[in-house]
Write a protein that holds these residues in place. Sequence first.
Motif, PDB file in Angstrom:
ATOM      1  N   VAL A   7    -131.446  90.514  78.899  1.00 30.79           N
ATOM      2  CA  VAL A   7    -131.899  91.760  79.085  1.00 30.79           C
ATOM      3  C   VAL A   7    -130.909  92.637  80.163  1.00 30.79           C
ATOM      4  CG1 VAL A   7    -133.836  93.403  79.747  1.00 30.79           C
ATOM      5  CG2 VAL A   7    -134.079  91.288  78.326  1.00 30.79           C
ATOM      6  N   HIS A  12    -134.743  96.391  75.675  1.00 29.29           N
ATOM      7  CA  HIS A  12    -136.333  96.138  76.072  1.00 29.29           C
ATOM      8  C   HIS A  12    -136.668  94.666  75.796  1.00 29.29           C
ATOM      9  CE1 HIS A  12    -137.075 100.554  76.803  1.00 29.29           C
ATOM     10  NE2 HIS A  12    -136.231 100.582  75.883  1.00 29.29           N
ATOM     11  N   ALA A  13    -136.882  94.024  76.896  1.00 28.69           N
ATOM     12  CA  ALA A  13    -137.423  92.532  76.320  1.00 28.69           C
ATOM     13  C   ALA A  13    -138.680  92.305  75.802  1.00 28.69           C
ATOM     14  CB  ALA A  13    -137.386  91.700  77.823  1.00 28.69           C
TER      15      ALA A  13
ATOM     16  N   ALA B   5    -136.144  91.412  71.479  1.00 24.47           N
ATOM     17  CA  ALA B   5    -135.843  92.508  72.253  1.00 24.47           C
ATOM     18  C   ALA B   5    -135.308  93.620  71.460  1.00 24.47           C
ATOM     19  CB  ALA B   5    -134.659  91.908  72.983  1.00 24.47           C
ATOM     20  N   LEU B  46    -132.620  90.191  68.871  1.00 28.74           N
ATOM     21  CA  LEU B  46    -132.488  91.587  69.551  1.00 28.74           C
ATOM     22  C   LEU B  46    -132.056  92.406  68.168  1.00 28.74           C
ATOM     23  CD1 LEU B  46    -131.626  93.649  71.584  1.00 28.74           C
ATOM     24  CD2 LEU B  46    -129.197  92.734  71.362  1.00 28.74           C
TER      25      LEU B  46
END
Lengths: 176, 337
Positions: A7, A12-13, B5, B46
């Motif tokens: 991060v 945004h984690a 994420a 992610l």
Amino acid sequence: MTTDTMVDDRVHAPDGDGVPVTLTINGERHALHLDPWVTLLDLLRERLELPGTKKGCDHGQCGACTVLIDGKRMNSCLVLAVTRDGAEVTTIEGLGTPDHLHPLQQAFIDHDAFQCGYCTPGQICSAAGLIGEGKATSREEIRELMSGNICRCGAYTNIADAIEDVMAQQGKAAHA
Amino acid sequence: MNRFAYARPATIADAAQLLARPGAKAIAGGTNIVDLMKEGAETPDLLVDLRRLPLHDIRETDGGGLSLGALVPNADTAYDERVSERFPLLAHAILAGASAQLRNAATNGGNLNQRTRCYYFYDTATPCNKRAPGSGCGAIGGVNRIHAVLGTSEQCIATHPSDMCVALAALDARVKVHGPDGERVIDFGDYHRLPGDDPSKDNTLAAGEIVTAIDLDAFDCGHNWTYLKLRDRLSYAFALVSVAIALRIDGDTIVEARIALGGVAHKPWRVVEAEALLAGKAPDDALFATVADRILAGARGHGDNDFKVELARRVIVRALGQAVAGTPQTIADKRIA
């Protein structure tokens, strides 16, 4: 989660406080913090107590979850709510009220355009989107452009009648 | 859906950097990747949300061409007057695909990058060399009605599902991409790839590269075009076989022919040598059949999809007839002209 996706201030984690999102839903502004994997459909039904929008297939194949996002009909089951920060969302609860039905709601009653009713909120939101788009001028085009909404009771004929009726009321197409 | 994420970069450079990270995936309209994430067929670490990038416009280019921004929704593209007037083939192909709801959400870049709808790719309980390289192919020897008959490999017989891309292939579009090393332009025919020995790669994008636009040069084919799509139901279904045709005709002579097939391969299928057979010739059904045979040279079914070879042959001939007559297949009227 690999270290390479660690991060930084742009990310945004997954175990963070959620992503800030502002949505205006049926005219009411909501400032929210959401996990990024929450779909708009689940947000409406499970968190905002708006269960009018229905979960059918949950894969964009049936249209039961159709809502209007910035005036355009979309499958809320395939929309991650965080990706629509700032959007205006209209659900079936925002189209009409029991005392003041939307013309499509009245037309669906008048034309007996549902049996079990589970697909109906999606059908009506989709029809509202269709009329707003202004691309359908014939019954054939209505049917083609409503093909993203499945009705397993098979009320299609009456659904098309109801939509044609409202379009005729609004001067958008000649009533057959 | 797995936990991941999330980032929503505001610049293309930032997005490219984020996407270069291992385990990163892009999201724009979300209509395909969200579905795949629900199935566990995609499990990003992610998710990079591209929606804030400045790629939301359709721009004029020199000579009457258009540059279609990667984030413009498919519906807005099809209904843009410049697109529907100059590239009706593209507009019709877009409107032949998916549903109104999906076309409102899905973007142009996402249409290129959508994954196959092979049932085995979606079903994580089965082997799939595209999803899990080296695990095998469930479709070869399995249920394969929707699968490819051209350009397959021992590892994969998946098809690319797009309608839009079939028209873009016929129109010789170019894909503009931006990556960590800057911009480059990819000819449409080189954008998607055949499965070969690495079916996990659908296209030739490098890590961190983002589609920014699809560029189209003017191609005036008058009314001599068609997008003919055959499927298992009359609307809202993927093509079993589709064909996009654009012809330039002078009097009784075909000057130039562009023919692309969908639903038959891992990418839109074009054979320029077959198209060349039509140049300088008068339209003729026997010639059309020769052209179809040349396009389908080497086509081979895998059981359930054996019918596609003959179906494709007939669809090409029928569609060439539509294009020559200047009577493109309409979307609402399901009768084939």
